[in-house]
Write an enzyme that holds these catalytic residues in place. Structure first.
Site, PDB file in Angstrom:
ATOM      1  N   CYS A   8      66.448  15.576  -7.472  1.00 63.44           N
ATOM      2  CA  CYS A   8      66.231  15.617  -8.920  1.00 63.44           C
ATOM      3  C   CYS A   8      64.765  15.943  -9.156  1.00 63.44           C
ATOM      4  O   CYS A   8      63.969  16.016  -8.212  1.00 63.44           O
ATOM      5  CB  CYS A   8      66.617  14.292  -9.579  1.00 63.44           C
ATOM      6  SG  CYS A   8      65.881  12.838  -8.793  1.00 63.44           S
TER       7      CYS A   8
ATOM      8  N   THR B  94      59.143  24.005  -9.142  1.00 61.41           N
ATOM      9  CA  THR B  94      58.307  25.192  -8.973  1.00 61.41           C
ATOM     10  C   THR B  94      57.432  25.448 -10.196  1.00 61.41           C
ATOM     11  O   THR B  94      56.377  26.063 -10.078  1.00 61.41           O
ATOM     12  CB  THR B  94      59.163  26.438  -8.689  1.00 61.41           C
ATOM     13  OG1 THR B  94      60.080  26.649  -9.761  1.00 61.41           O
ATOM     14  CG2 THR B  94      59.944  26.269  -7.395  1.00 61.41           C
TER      15      THR B  94
ATOM     16  N   ARG C 244      58.441  21.056   0.402  1.00 57.93           N
ATOM     17  CA  ARG C 244      59.485  22.035   0.137  1.00 57.93           C
ATOM     18  C   ARG C 244      58.926  23.442   0.283  1.00 57.93           C
ATOM     19  O   ARG C 244      57.862  23.755  -0.244  1.00 57.93           O
ATOM     20  CB  ARG C 244      60.021  21.847  -1.286  1.00 57.93           C
ATOM     21  CG  ARG C 244      61.300  22.633  -1.583  1.00 57.93           C
ATOM     22  CD  ARG C 244      61.648  22.530  -3.057  1.00 57.93           C
ATOM     23  NE  ARG C 244      63.049  22.854  -3.320  1.00 57.93           N
ATOM     24  CZ  ARG C 244      63.520  23.195  -4.509  1.00 57.93           C
ATOM     25  NH1 ARG C 244      62.698  23.275  -5.557  1.00 57.93           N
ATOM     26  NH2 ARG C 244      64.786  23.458  -4.686  1.00 57.93           N
TER      27      ARG C 244
ATOM     28  N   ARG D 153      63.131  35.029  -7.083  1.00 60.21           N
ATOM     29  CA  ARG D 153      63.032  35.040  -8.549  1.00 60.21           C
ATOM     30  C   ARG D 153      62.301  33.810  -9.075  1.00 60.21           C
ATOM     31  O   ARG D 153      61.960  33.745 -10.257  1.00 60.21           O
ATOM     32  CB  ARG D 153      64.426  35.126  -9.169  1.00 60.21           C
ATOM     33  CG  ARG D 153      65.337  34.015  -8.753  1.00 60.21           C
ATOM     34  CD  ARG D 153      66.782  34.241  -9.188  1.00 60.21           C
ATOM     35  NE  ARG D 153      67.693  33.386  -8.470  1.00 60.21           N
ATOM     36  CZ  ARG D 153      67.857  32.092  -8.690  1.00 60.21           C
ATOM     37  NH1 ARG D 153      67.139  31.507  -9.627  1.00 60.21           N
ATOM     38  NH2 ARG D 153      68.706  31.384  -7.998  1.00 60.21           N
TER      39      ARG D 153
ATOM     40  N   TYR E 212      64.620  26.057   0.553  1.00 61.26           N
ATOM     41  CA  TYR E 212      65.488  26.579  -0.506  1.00 61.26           C
ATOM     42  C   TYR E 212      65.563  28.090  -0.341  1.00 61.26           C
ATOM     43  O   TYR E 212      64.539  28.780  -0.409  1.00 61.26           O
ATOM     44  CB  TYR E 212      64.916  26.209  -1.872  1.00 61.26           C
ATOM     45  CG  TYR E 212      65.816  26.523  -3.047  1.00 61.26           C
ATOM     46  CD1 TYR E 212      67.202  26.554  -2.922  1.00 61.26           C
ATOM     47  CD2 TYR E 212      65.270  26.772  -4.307  1.00 61.26           C
ATOM     48  CE1 TYR E 212      68.020  26.828  -4.015  1.00 61.26           C
ATOM     49  CE2 TYR E 212      66.080  27.043  -5.410  1.00 61.26           C
ATOM     50  CZ  TYR E 212      67.456  27.063  -5.255  1.00 61.26           C
ATOM     51  OH  TYR E 212      68.254  27.335  -6.332  1.00 61.26           O
TER      52      TYR E 212
ATOM     53  N   HIS F  36      71.276  22.764  -1.306  1.00 58.11           N
ATOM     54  CA  HIS F  36      72.474  23.349  -1.915  1.00 58.11           C
ATOM     55  C   HIS F  36      73.245  24.268  -0.972  1.00 58.11           C
ATOM     56  O   HIS F  36      73.717  25.341  -1.361  1.00 58.11           O
ATOM     57  CB  HIS F  36      72.106  24.111  -3.194  1.00 58.11           C
ATOM     58  CG  HIS F  36      71.037  23.435  -4.021  1.00 58.11           C
ATOM     59  ND1 HIS F  36      70.972  22.065  -4.187  1.00 58.11           N
ATOM     60  CD2 HIS F  36      69.986  23.949  -4.710  1.00 58.11           C
ATOM     61  CE1 HIS F  36      69.907  21.765  -4.961  1.00 58.11           C
ATOM     62  NE2 HIS F  36      69.301  22.888  -5.270  1.00 58.11           N
TER      63      HIS F  36
ATOM     64  N   ASP G 297      70.380  17.280  -9.227  1.00 55.90           N
ATOM     65  CA  ASP G 297      69.515  18.407  -9.611  1.00 55.90           C
ATOM     66  C   ASP G 297      69.057  18.283 -11.064  1.00 55.90           C
ATOM     67  O   ASP G 297      68.600  19.260 -11.661  1.00 55.90           O
ATOM     68  CB  ASP G 297      70.182  19.760  -9.383  1.00 55.90           C
ATOM     69  CG  ASP G 297      69.179  20.926  -9.445  1.00 55.90           C
ATOM     70  OD1 ASP G 297      68.027  20.741  -9.025  1.00 55.90           O
ATOM     71  OD2 ASP G 297      69.550  22.005  -9.945  1.00 55.90           O
TER      72      ASP G 297
ATOM     73  N   ASN H 159      66.563  26.369 -15.015  1.00 53.63           N
ATOM     74  CA  ASN H 159      66.936  27.790 -14.926  1.00 53.63           C
ATOM     75  C   ASN H 159      68.391  28.102 -15.256  1.00 53.63           C
ATOM     76  O   ASN H 159      68.866  29.194 -14.939  1.00 53.63           O
ATOM     77  CB  ASN H 159      66.643  28.356 -13.515  1.00 53.63           C
ATOM     78  CG  ASN H 159      65.293  27.945 -12.984  1.00 53.63           C
ATOM     79  OD1 ASN H 159      64.376  27.667 -13.762  1.00 53.63           O
ATOM     80  ND2 ASN H 159      65.158  27.884 -11.678  1.00 53.63           N
TER      81      ASN H 159
END
Length: 304
Positions: free
Chosen positions: A32, A77, A124, A130, A157, A181, A257, A262
Protein backbone atom coordinates in the site's frame (compact mmCIF):
# COMPACT_ATOMS: atom_id res chain seq x y z
CA UNK A 1 2.04 23.88 -1.86
CA UNK A 2 -0.86 23.21 -4.21
CA UNK A 3 -0.75 20.31 -6.69
CA UNK A 4 -3.20 19.67 -9.52
CA UNK A 5 -4.07 15.99 -9.88
CA UNK A 6 -3.33 14.44 -13.28
CA UNK A 7 -6.49 14.85 -15.43
CA UNK A 8 -8.60 11.71 -15.81
CA UNK A 9 -7.08 9.83 -12.90
CA UNK A 10 -9.48 8.74 -10.20
CA UNK A 11 -9.57 9.37 -6.46
CA UNK A 12 -9.53 6.36 -4.18
CA UNK A 13 -12.82 4.69 -3.21
CA UNK A 14 -14.06 6.63 -0.19
CA UNK A 15 -16.62 4.15 1.22
CA UNK A 16 -15.29 0.61 0.84
CA UNK A 17 -17.64 -2.20 1.73
CA UNK A 18 -17.01 -4.48 4.68
CA UNK A 19 -15.44 -7.68 3.35
CA UNK A 20 -17.39 -10.90 3.66
CA UNK A 21 -14.10 -12.75 4.04
CA UNK A 22 -12.59 -12.40 7.50
CA UNK A 23 -8.82 -12.28 7.28
CA UNK A 24 -6.79 -14.25 9.84
CA UNK A 25 -5.78 -12.51 13.06
CA UNK A 26 -2.53 -10.61 12.54
CA UNK A 27 -2.92 -10.22 8.76
CA UNK A 28 -0.64 -7.84 6.87
CA UNK A 29 -1.58 -5.61 3.94
CA UNK A 30 1.83 -6.03 2.30
CA UNK A 31 1.50 -3.45 -0.48
CA UNK A 32 0.00 0.00 0.00
CA UNK A 33 1.07 3.64 -0.31
CA UNK A 34 0.71 7.11 1.13
CA UNK A 35 0.50 10.16 -1.13
CA UNK A 36 1.56 13.40 0.53
CA UNK A 37 -0.52 15.17 1.61
CA UNK A 38 1.14 17.42 -0.93
CA UNK A 39 0.95 20.51 1.29
CA UNK A 40 3.09 18.70 3.88
CA UNK A 41 5.15 16.33 1.74
CA UNK A 42 5.50 17.80 -1.78
CA UNK A 43 5.52 15.49 -4.77
CA UNK A 44 8.76 15.08 -6.71
CA UNK A 45 9.46 17.54 -9.54
CA UNK A 46 10.42 14.66 -11.85
CA UNK A 47 7.18 12.69 -11.23
CA UNK A 48 5.21 11.39 -14.20
CA UNK A 49 1.84 11.77 -12.47
CA UNK A 50 0.27 13.79 -9.68
CA UNK A 51 -2.09 11.79 -7.45
CA UNK A 52 -4.78 12.82 -5.03
CA UNK A 53 -3.73 13.12 -1.39
CA UNK A 54 -3.90 9.87 0.59
CA UNK A 55 -2.75 10.31 4.17
CA UNK A 56 -1.43 7.93 6.79
CA UNK A 57 -4.58 8.46 8.87
CA UNK A 58 -6.75 7.37 5.95
CA UNK A 59 -4.53 4.34 5.32
CA UNK A 60 -4.69 3.23 8.94
CA UNK A 61 -8.47 3.71 9.00
CA UNK A 62 -8.75 1.45 5.95
CA UNK A 63 -6.50 -1.13 7.62
CA UNK A 64 -8.84 -1.28 10.60
CA UNK A 65 -11.99 -1.34 8.46
CA UNK A 66 -10.74 -4.30 6.41
CA UNK A 67 -9.58 -6.22 9.47
CA UNK A 68 -5.82 -6.08 8.97
CA UNK A 69 -3.31 -5.60 11.77
CA UNK A 70 -0.28 -4.28 9.88
CA UNK A 71 0.85 -2.55 6.70
CA UNK A 72 3.86 -2.62 4.42
CA UNK A 73 3.99 0.86 2.91
CA UNK A 74 5.73 1.13 -0.46
CA UNK A 75 7.31 4.40 -1.58
CA UNK A 76 5.24 5.86 -4.40
CA UNK A 77 6.95 6.94 -7.62
CA UNK A 78 5.27 10.36 -7.35
CA UNK A 79 7.55 11.05 -4.36
CA UNK A 80 10.72 9.90 -6.12
CA UNK A 81 13.55 9.23 -3.67
CA UNK A 82 12.17 11.67 -1.09
CA UNK A 83 11.02 9.20 1.56
CA UNK A 84 9.75 11.73 4.11
CA UNK A 85 6.03 10.89 3.71
CA UNK A 86 6.84 7.18 4.03
CA UNK A 87 8.98 7.69 7.12
CA UNK A 88 6.36 9.89 8.75
CA UNK A 89 3.74 7.18 8.25
CA UNK A 90 6.04 4.53 9.70
CA UNK A 91 6.80 6.61 12.78
CA UNK A 92 3.09 7.03 13.48
CA UNK A 93 2.25 3.35 13.01
CA UNK A 94 3.38 2.27 16.50
CA UNK A 95 5.50 -0.55 15.10
CA UNK A 96 2.63 -1.92 13.01
CA UNK A 97 4.05 -0.89 9.65
CA UNK A 98 7.23 -1.52 7.69
CA UNK A 99 8.44 0.34 4.63
CA UNK A 100 9.86 -0.12 1.14
CA UNK A 101 11.91 2.94 0.15
CA UNK A 102 13.38 4.36 -3.03
CA UNK A 103 17.02 5.43 -2.77
CA UNK A 104 19.71 6.67 -5.10
CA UNK A 105 23.37 5.73 -5.32
CA UNK A 106 24.22 8.94 -3.45
CA UNK A 107 22.39 7.85 -0.29
CA UNK A 108 24.72 7.79 2.72
CA UNK A 109 25.11 4.99 5.24
CA UNK A 110 23.75 7.35 7.87
CA UNK A 111 20.63 7.98 5.77
CA UNK A 112 20.16 4.24 5.25
CA UNK A 113 20.41 3.68 8.99
CA UNK A 114 17.85 6.43 9.58
CA UNK A 115 15.48 4.69 7.17
CA UNK A 116 16.10 1.39 8.94
CA UNK A 117 15.36 2.90 12.33
CA UNK A 118 12.06 4.24 10.98
CA UNK A 119 11.06 0.75 9.81
CA UNK A 120 12.24 0.47 6.21
CA UNK A 121 13.23 -3.08 5.24
CA UNK A 122 13.53 -2.96 1.45
CA UNK A 123 14.15 -0.79 -1.60
CA UNK A 124 12.07 -0.80 -4.75
CA UNK A 125 13.44 -0.87 -8.28
CA UNK A 126 10.86 0.20 -10.86
CA UNK A 127 11.16 -0.92 -14.50
CA UNK A 128 7.79 0.28 -15.78
CA UNK A 129 8.78 2.88 -18.34
CA UNK A 130 5.54 4.86 -18.26
CA UNK A 131 6.08 5.55 -14.54
CA UNK A 132 9.81 6.21 -14.18
CA UNK A 133 13.03 6.53 -16.10
CA UNK A 134 15.18 3.42 -15.80
CA UNK A 135 18.06 3.72 -13.36
CA UNK A 136 21.33 2.22 -14.71
CA UNK A 137 21.67 -1.39 -13.62
CA UNK A 138 25.19 -0.94 -12.24
CA UNK A 139 23.82 1.72 -9.88
CA UNK A 140 21.00 -0.57 -8.77
CA UNK A 141 23.41 -3.44 -8.13
CA UNK A 142 25.54 -1.14 -6.00
CA UNK A 143 22.48 -0.08 -3.99
CA UNK A 144 21.41 -3.72 -3.60
CA UNK A 145 24.82 -4.67 -2.25
CA UNK A 146 24.72 -1.88 0.31
CA UNK A 147 21.20 -2.55 1.59
CA UNK A 148 21.86 -6.29 1.85
CA UNK A 149 24.18 -5.52 4.77
CA UNK A 150 21.16 -4.20 6.65
CA UNK A 151 19.22 -7.39 5.97
CA UNK A 152 16.92 -5.60 3.53
CA UNK A 153 15.53 -7.04 0.31
CA UNK A 154 14.72 -5.68 -3.14
CA UNK A 155 11.21 -5.20 -4.54
CA UNK A 156 11.00 -5.16 -8.33
CA UNK A 157 8.18 -3.80 -10.49
CA UNK A 158 8.15 -4.76 -14.16
CA UNK A 159 5.83 -5.98 -16.89
CA UNK A 160 5.80 -9.55 -18.15
CA UNK A 161 7.07 -8.77 -21.64
CA UNK A 162 10.26 -7.31 -20.15
CA UNK A 163 11.26 -10.32 -18.03
CA UNK A 164 13.56 -11.89 -20.68
CA UNK A 165 15.52 -8.63 -20.94
CA UNK A 166 15.75 -8.23 -17.15
CA UNK A 167 16.33 -11.88 -16.20
CA UNK A 168 20.13 -11.70 -15.86
CA UNK A 169 19.97 -8.55 -13.76
CA UNK A 170 17.30 -9.91 -11.43
CA UNK A 171 19.16 -13.16 -10.87
CA UNK A 172 22.34 -11.24 -10.01
CA UNK A 173 20.72 -9.40 -7.09
CA UNK A 174 22.33 -10.42 -3.77
CA UNK A 175 19.13 -10.29 -1.71
CA UNK A 176 15.68 -11.74 -1.45
CA UNK A 177 13.72 -10.39 -4.44
CA UNK A 178 9.99 -9.62 -4.19
CA UNK A 179 8.08 -9.20 -7.46
CA UNK A 180 5.17 -6.78 -7.51
CA UNK A 181 1.85 -8.11 -8.87
CA UNK A 182 3.20 -11.33 -10.40
CA UNK A 183 5.19 -9.31 -12.93
CA UNK A 184 1.95 -7.96 -14.43
CA UNK A 185 0.98 -10.95 -16.63
CA UNK A 186 -1.26 -10.50 -19.65
CA UNK A 187 -4.29 -12.51 -18.49
CA UNK A 188 -5.66 -12.66 -22.04
CA UNK A 189 -2.90 -15.16 -22.74
CA UNK A 190 -2.99 -18.78 -21.50
CA UNK A 191 -1.93 -19.36 -17.91
CA UNK A 192 0.26 -22.21 -19.17
CA UNK A 193 1.55 -20.20 -22.14
CA UNK A 194 5.22 -19.30 -22.59
CA UNK A 195 4.99 -15.82 -21.02
CA UNK A 196 3.59 -16.87 -17.63
CA UNK A 197 5.56 -20.12 -17.69
CA UNK A 198 8.72 -18.01 -17.82
CA UNK A 199 7.65 -16.22 -14.64
CA UNK A 200 6.92 -19.55 -12.93
CA UNK A 201 10.34 -20.77 -14.04
CA UNK A 202 11.89 -17.61 -12.62
CA UNK A 203 10.41 -18.39 -9.21
CA UNK A 204 11.07 -22.14 -9.41
CA UNK A 205 14.76 -21.78 -10.28
CA UNK A 206 15.48 -19.02 -7.75
CA UNK A 207 14.28 -19.70 -4.24
CA UNK A 208 15.10 -16.15 -3.17
CA UNK A 209 12.29 -14.84 -5.42
CA UNK A 210 8.88 -14.04 -3.87
CA UNK A 211 5.74 -12.68 -5.54
CA UNK A 212 2.85 -10.45 -4.55
CA UNK A 213 -0.41 -11.88 -5.86
CA UNK A 214 -2.01 -8.46 -5.76
CA UNK A 215 -3.71 -5.92 -8.05
CA UNK A 216 -6.33 -7.97 -9.91
CA UNK A 217 -7.99 -4.63 -10.72
CA UNK A 218 -4.92 -3.72 -12.81
CA UNK A 219 -4.62 -7.09 -14.53
CA UNK A 220 -8.24 -8.03 -15.20
CA UNK A 221 -9.83 -7.66 -18.62
CA UNK A 222 -13.34 -8.54 -17.41
CA UNK A 223 -14.21 -4.98 -16.51
CA UNK A 224 -15.04 -3.23 -13.25
CA UNK A 225 -17.15 -5.01 -10.61
CA UNK A 226 -20.46 -3.57 -11.79
CA UNK A 227 -19.88 -5.26 -15.14
CA UNK A 228 -18.35 -8.45 -13.80
CA UNK A 229 -20.96 -9.24 -11.18
CA UNK A 230 -19.88 -7.41 -8.04
CA UNK A 231 -18.17 -9.92 -5.72
CA UNK A 232 -17.41 -12.18 -8.65
CA UNK A 233 -15.12 -9.55 -10.15
CA UNK A 234 -11.61 -10.03 -11.54
CA UNK A 235 -12.10 -13.77 -11.98
CA UNK A 236 -9.87 -13.90 -15.07
CA UNK A 237 -6.91 -13.19 -12.77
CA UNK A 238 -7.77 -16.01 -10.33
CA UNK A 239 -6.04 -18.93 -12.16
CA UNK A 240 -2.77 -17.01 -12.42
CA UNK A 241 -2.69 -15.94 -8.77
CA UNK A 242 -3.93 -19.29 -7.47
CA UNK A 243 -1.19 -21.10 -9.35
CA UNK A 244 1.49 -18.94 -7.74
CA UNK A 245 -0.03 -19.32 -4.26
CA UNK A 246 -0.32 -23.09 -4.55
CA UNK A 247 3.08 -23.62 -6.19
CA UNK A 248 5.06 -21.29 -3.92
CA UNK A 249 3.02 -21.05 -0.69
CA UNK A 250 6.02 -19.96 1.39
CA UNK A 251 6.95 -17.06 -0.94
CA UNK A 252 3.75 -15.14 -1.63
CA UNK A 253 2.35 -11.88 -0.26
CA UNK A 254 -0.86 -9.92 -0.76
CA UNK A 255 -1.71 -6.22 -0.58
CA UNK A 256 -4.49 -3.79 -1.43
CA UNK A 257 -2.31 -1.36 -3.44
CA UNK A 258 -4.37 1.42 -1.81
CA UNK A 259 -4.87 4.18 -2.92
CA UNK A 260 -4.55 2.55 -6.35
CA UNK A 261 -2.44 5.05 -8.34
CA UNK A 262 -2.80 5.60 -12.07
CA UNK A 263 -6.22 4.03 -12.53
CA UNK A 264 -8.52 5.63 -15.09
CA UNK A 265 -11.30 3.15 -15.89
CA UNK A 266 -12.60 2.35 -12.39
CA UNK A 267 -11.54 2.63 -8.77
CA UNK A 268 -11.82 -0.67 -6.88
CA UNK A 269 -13.76 -1.19 -3.70
CA UNK A 270 -11.12 -2.44 -1.25
CA UNK A 271 -13.69 -4.64 0.46
CA UNK A 272 -14.17 -6.51 -2.81
CA UNK A 273 -10.41 -6.88 -3.17
CA UNK A 274 -10.28 -8.62 0.21
CA UNK A 275 -13.07 -10.93 -0.94
CA UNK A 276 -10.81 -11.92 -3.87
CA UNK A 277 -8.38 -13.60 -1.44
CA UNK A 278 -10.23 -16.90 -0.75
CA UNK A 279 -10.49 -17.49 -4.50
CA UNK A 280 -6.68 -17.55 -4.83
CA UNK A 281 -5.76 -18.98 -1.41
CA UNK A 282 -8.45 -21.61 -1.03
CA UNK A 283 -7.61 -23.12 2.38
CA UNK A 284 -7.14 -21.66 5.83
CA UNK A 285 -3.51 -22.84 5.77
CA UNK A 286 -2.75 -21.05 2.51
CA UNK A 287 -4.55 -17.92 3.71
CA UNK A 288 -2.53 -17.84 6.91
CA UNK A 289 0.75 -18.23 5.02
CA UNK A 290 -0.19 -15.53 2.51
CA UNK A 291 -1.46 -12.96 4.99
CA UNK A 292 0.38 -13.65 8.26
CA UNK A 293 3.31 -16.08 8.22
CA UNK A 294 5.07 -14.92 5.06
CA UNK A 295 4.89 -11.14 5.58
CA UNK A 296 5.83 -11.50 9.24
CA UNK A 297 8.85 -13.65 8.33
CA UNK A 298 9.99 -11.09 5.74
CA UNK A 299 9.23 -7.79 7.48
CA UNK A 300 9.07 -8.64 11.21
CA UNK A 301 11.44 -11.63 11.46
CA UNK A 302 12.16 -10.82 15.09
CA UNK A 303 8.48 -11.49 15.87
CA UNK A 304 7.76 -14.30 13.43
Amino acid sequence: MQFQKTPGWLDWYANPSKPRFTVPVGSVDAHCHVFGPGAEFPFAPERKYTPCDASKQQLFALRDHLGFARNVIVQATCHGADNRALMDALRHANGMARGVATVKRSVTDRELQKLHNAGVRAVRFNFVRRLVEFTPKDELLEVAGRISKLGWHVVIYFEAVDLPELWDFFTALPTTVVVDHMGRPDVSKPMDGPEFELFVKFMREHDNVWSKVSCPERLSLSGPPALAGERNAYRDVVPFARRIVETFPQRVLWGTDWPHPNLKDHMPDDGLLVDFIPHIATTAELQHKLLVENPMRLYWPEQA
